[in-house]
Write a protein that holds these residues in place. Structure first.
Motif, PDB file in Angstrom:
ATOM      1  N   PHE A  34      22.693 -19.455  11.945  1.00  0.00           N
ATOM      2  CA  PHE A  34      23.778 -18.655  12.494  1.00  0.00           C
ATOM      3  C   PHE A  34      23.877 -18.947  13.975  1.00  0.00           C
ATOM      4  N   VAL A  35      25.080 -19.214  14.466  1.00  0.00           N
ATOM      5  CA  VAL A  35      25.317 -19.388  15.907  1.00  0.00           C
ATOM      6  C   VAL A  35      25.998 -18.115  16.387  1.00  0.00           C
ATOM      7  N   TRP A  36      25.397 -17.485  17.402  1.00  0.00           N
ATOM      8  CA  TRP A  36      25.921 -16.203  17.866  1.00  0.00           C
ATOM      9  C   TRP A  36      26.054 -16.183  19.378  1.00  0.00           C
ATOM     10  N   LEU A  37      26.804 -15.225  19.841  1.00  0.00           N
ATOM     11  CA  LEU A  37      26.994 -15.004  21.275  1.00  0.00           C
ATOM     12  C   LEU A  37      25.856 -14.107  21.752  1.00  0.00           C
ATOM     13  N   ASP A  38      24.951 -14.694  22.543  1.00  0.00           N
ATOM     14  CA  ASP A  38      23.793 -13.956  23.057  1.00  0.00           C
ATOM     15  C   ASP A  38      24.243 -13.172  24.288  1.00  0.00           C
ATOM     16  N   GLU A  39      24.830 -11.997  24.044  1.00  0.00           N
ATOM     17  CA  GLU A  39      25.466 -11.216  25.109  1.00  0.00           C
ATOM     18  C   GLU A  39      24.508 -10.791  26.216  1.00  0.00           C
ATOM     19  N   ASN A  40      23.244 -10.531  25.895  1.00  0.00           N
ATOM     20  CA  ASN A  40      22.314 -10.105  26.941  1.00  0.00           C
ATOM     21  C   ASN A  40      21.404 -11.243  27.411  1.00  0.00           C
ATOM     22  N   GLY A  41      21.584 -12.472  26.861  1.00  0.00           N
ATOM     23  CA  GLY A  41      20.863 -13.649  27.346  1.00  0.00           C
ATOM     24  C   GLY A  41      19.369 -13.639  27.080  1.00  0.00           C
ATOM     25  N   ASN A  42      18.892 -12.875  26.076  1.00  0.00           N
ATOM     26  CA  ASN A  42      17.452 -12.814  25.837  1.00  0.00           C
ATOM     27  C   ASN A  42      16.954 -13.831  24.804  1.00  0.00           C
ATOM     28  N   GLY A  43      17.858 -14.641  24.241  1.00  0.00           N
ATOM     29  CA  GLY A  43      17.461 -15.658  23.268  1.00  0.00           C
ATOM     30  C   GLY A  43      17.143 -15.109  21.895  1.00  0.00           C
TER      31      GLY A  43
END
Length: 177
Positions: free
Chosen positions: A122-131
């Motif tokens: 799954f490719v997702w938008l990491d909104e908080n940038g925590n990986g």
């Protein structure tokens, strides 16, 4: 002097796995392997009780005839689920001429059964940038994903993510005997 007729009965069999295409034959484990057995009366007399079998008891061979005139051929078929790894089996034919003995012929064929593996995610938008994929982070549609070899240098396949960010590659892994 008496006329003596010499009878020369003989039979041949040619066996192919999945019509030998592509060669070498590679099949996914569990899919249907098919065999073609072409039986020919190569002698000069009719043959009866023509029986085609396979060394693998799971392969049931179906033939259209049980008798062949001199020079006549028939095509028989057999099927069984493909197994993992290198595999071979032998087609056998026996037939009875008007004067015994029974004539026989055999031919081997083979394939390699492989395990189809699926690689996906799954490719997702990491909104908080925590990986880490956190709850509520949305998938990204139409994102290009490349499957590369172990060195990372060669692209083996390319896909684009679906509407929810999912992707799936089907990869053939050779059996490790």
């Amino acid at each position: 002097t008496a006329n003596v007729t010499v009878i020369n009965p003989s039979v041949s069999i040619v066996k192919k796995t999945n019509d030998d295409f592509p060669s070498p034959v590679i099949l996914h484990q569990g899919t249907l392997a098919s065999w073609i057995y072409v039986v020919t009366n190569t002698g000069d007399t009719a043959l009866t009780s023509v029986d085609v079998t396979d060394s693998d008891i799971q392969v049931s061979v179906a033939c259209p005839f049980t008798a062949l005139a001199a020079g006549e051929s028939m095509t028989c078929f057999g099927y069984a689920p493909a197994r993992l790894g290198p595999y071979s089996n032998t087609g056998h034919v026996t037939a009875t001429p008007p004067v015994l003995p029974v004539v026989t012929a055999s031919e081997d064929s083979s394939y390699t059964g492989i395990n189809p593996t699926k690689i996906g995610n799954f490719v997702w938008l990491d909104e908080n940038g925590n990986g880490i994929q956190d709850a509520g982070e949305p998938g990204i549609a139409n994102q290009k994903v490349e499957l590369k070899d172990g060195s990372g240098a060669t692209v083996l396949a390319t896909q684009y993510t679906d509407a929810n960010g999912g992707y799936l590659f089907n990869v053939d892994l050779q059996s490790e005997g």
